[in-house]
Design an enzyme around this catalytic site. Structure first.
Site, mmCIF file in Angstrom:
data_model
loop_
_atom_site.group_PDB
_atom_site.id
_atom_site.type_symbol
_atom_site.label_atom_id
_atom_site.label_comp_id
_atom_site.label_asym_id
_atom_site.label_seq_id
_atom_site.Cartn_x
_atom_site.Cartn_y
_atom_site.Cartn_z
ATOM 1 N N ALA A 129 18.781 19.923 42.029
ATOM 2 C CA ALA A 129 20.010 20.549 42.299
ATOM 3 C C ALA A 129 20.015 22.032 42.240
ATOM 4 O O ALA A 129 19.108 22.460 41.284
ATOM 5 C CB ALA A 129 21.126 20.065 41.395
ATOM 6 N N CYS A 248 11.354 30.305 38.140
ATOM 7 C CA CYS A 248 11.812 31.552 38.724
ATOM 8 C C CYS A 248 11.662 32.459 37.386
ATOM 9 O O CYS A 248 12.802 33.368 37.098
ATOM 10 C CB CYS A 248 13.300 31.461 39.411
ATOM 11 S SG CYS A 248 14.477 30.612 38.395
#
Length: 502
Positions: A129, A248
């Site tokens: 998601a 990230c």
């Protein structure tokens, strides 16, 4: 004065002094150009969208945006993507609602490229998601075969499914389970993506309030969870298969150290392979951190620093499993209920004038009492873990008369030859705001009363009802209403990696 905050954030962008005073300062020894790194983090991040290739080419998308006054610039190292002015809110535009594009940060698009995808592979997106990478994978598989998109959060699964429906994805099953405990009964996969929850340091340009909330202890706290996810991915990977691990964040504890620990656990089973991204400026992975020597082949990993490509920050490692390892058992297939699924398809084909063999590439099944789901004919989800959804929610049969969903209309609508109305600009805005509006004389004379597909500039927007009284009633989803180019869209997710796991 600081530049204004990026879209979706009330926080001002940080200053170089704030970056230097933050926990990010520990990366100064890794960079010969610290000042450029800090300066990049203080600039707003351009918006990036990629074209849904089955619906529009990137060139045609660029032309469409230009006609609407939006300057779009190609990204040389992402051929299907366009950079837009950073103030552009993609989800507020009709072309986004029509599933012609998806907004996703440039570096967030890179992990899927390194999976080396070809149609026919069985693929698992373990932490999927809100679905940008999942959609990339699905389309790289030609919207066929078996893709499983898993996430631990029910709310995030709903956002993911919304994006997949808008983009017309029919080869994906969603599951909601702890990826670190993905069951062996789910089978093994040719390709696995682990885009792990992380401290999100690399998203600072999109989420500037992080500058005051970075927790120096977060990387060490998150690393065990990341190891568990990567460990499970190794176990669920087929012999000879490939997995991509990405984050990230800049933190070595969540990146190279996590990969090194898994390599030590499976020294004969997996290896890091060289990863290359033509045109992208990358730095090699670290082989030494905090007094610890790491395997030399971690240099094959990729570090992407924000100032090198005007992007966010990212880390990517590509691992392959030895072809000589023992394969796991084949998964038990899910017991899908065809019920009366296929009985509805000829009626839809006749009503909208679809080719007689249009449904040959699909399977319909009844997953809930609300109606039917449509999936690729060769999509074969496993029985476990239990699916949240298989394919695209396609046809509501619990209402009278039954009606196709907006996502379904966007899938089959391009080939419809009847009951199809091309809207004017003003009608488009009425439709997207869920308002009734009057048809033109030509529209009224060319279509019988009842359900119709509506299009704008040749692109399908959804379903409406042409009433005998001579008005058109919009059936555009209420959670998307207001998508008029200047309106506010509710419920349209646009970017991955937005919620930091601090």
């Amino acid at each position: 004065m600081n530049p204004r905050a990026p879209r979706g954030s009330a926080a001002a962008l940080p200053t170089p002094a704030q970056v230097a005073a933050s926990p990010l300062a520990r990366y100064r020894p890794l960079l010969d150009d610290w000042d450029a790194f800090a300066a990049a983090l203080c600039r707003p991040l351009p918006t990036c969208v990629w074209a849904q290739p089955a619906r529009i080419s990137v060139g045609d998308l660029a032309n469409l945006l230009a006609e609407e006054g939006i300057a779009a610039y190609s990204v040389p190292w992402l051929p299907g993507a366009l950079r837009l002015p950073e103030e552009t809110r993609a989800g507020q535009h009709w072309w986004y609602c029509a599933g012609l594009a998806h907004a996703q940060e440039t570096v967030s698009q890179l992990p899927a490229l390194l999976l080396d995808l070809v149609p026919g592979q069985r693929v698992l997106d373990l932490c999927a998601a809100p679905g940008g990478k999942t959609a990339q994978i699905a389309l790289a598989l030609d919207n066929r075969g078996t893709l499983i998109a898993n996430d631990i959060s029910t709310a995030r699964i709903k956002a993911l499914q919304g994006n997949l429906d808008r983009l017309g994805i029919v080869n994906c099953t969603t599951t909601c389970t702890d990826g670190a405990n993905w069951p062996a009964a789910g089978g093994q996969f040719d390709r696995i993506l682990v885009d792990a929850p992380c401290s999100s340091e690399g998203t600072l340009r999109r989420n500037p309030s992080l500058i005051g909330r970075f927790d120096p202890g977060a990387p060490a706290r998150l690393a065990p969870r990341q190891r568990a996810l990567l460990r499970k991915a190794v176990q669920r990977l087929k012999p000879g298969g490939r997995l991509v691990y990405s984050t990230c964040t800049f933190a070595p504890e969540e990146n190279e150290l996590t990969v090194a620990d898994i390599l030590a656990e499976y020294p004969a089973a997996v290896r890091v392979v060289p990863a290359t991204l033509p045109g992208v400026i990358t730095a090699p992975g670290l082989t030494h951190w905090a007094g610890r020597d790491l395997p030399a082949d971690l240099t094959h990993c990729l570090r992407i620093w924000p100032h090198h490509n005007d992007s966010g920050g990212f880390f990517i490692a590509v691992l392959e499993k030895d072809a000589g390892t023992a394969a796991g058992p084949e998964p038990e297939p899910a017991g899908l209920d065809p019920a009366d699924g296929d009985a509805w398809l000829p009626e839809l084909a006749a009503h909208y004038g679809l080719p007689h063999d249009y449904w040959a590439g699909f399977r319909a099944h009844r997953q809930t009492r609300r109606g039917l789901h449509l999936m690729a004919a060769d999509h074969h989800p496993p029985a476990w873990p239990k699916a949240e959804g298989s394919g695209l929610f396609f046809h509501r049969t619990n209402c009278r008369p039954p009606k196709p969903t907006t996502g379904a209309a966007m899938v089959f609508g391009p080939l419809a030859t009847r009951c199809r109305i091309a809207l004017t600009l003003g009608q488009r805005d009425h439709y997207l705001r869920r308002e009734q509006f009057d048809p033109t004389h030509d529209q009224l004379s060319a279509n019988p009363p009842g359900q119709v597909l509506v299009t704008y500039r040749g692109q399908v927007l959804g379903v409406a009802v042409l009433h005998r009284s001579g008005v058109i009633e919009s059936l555009f989803p209420s959670r998307w209403s207001g998508c008029t180019g200047g309106g506010v869209v509710q419920g349209l997710e646009t970017d991955d990696d937005f919620a930091p796991a601090l």
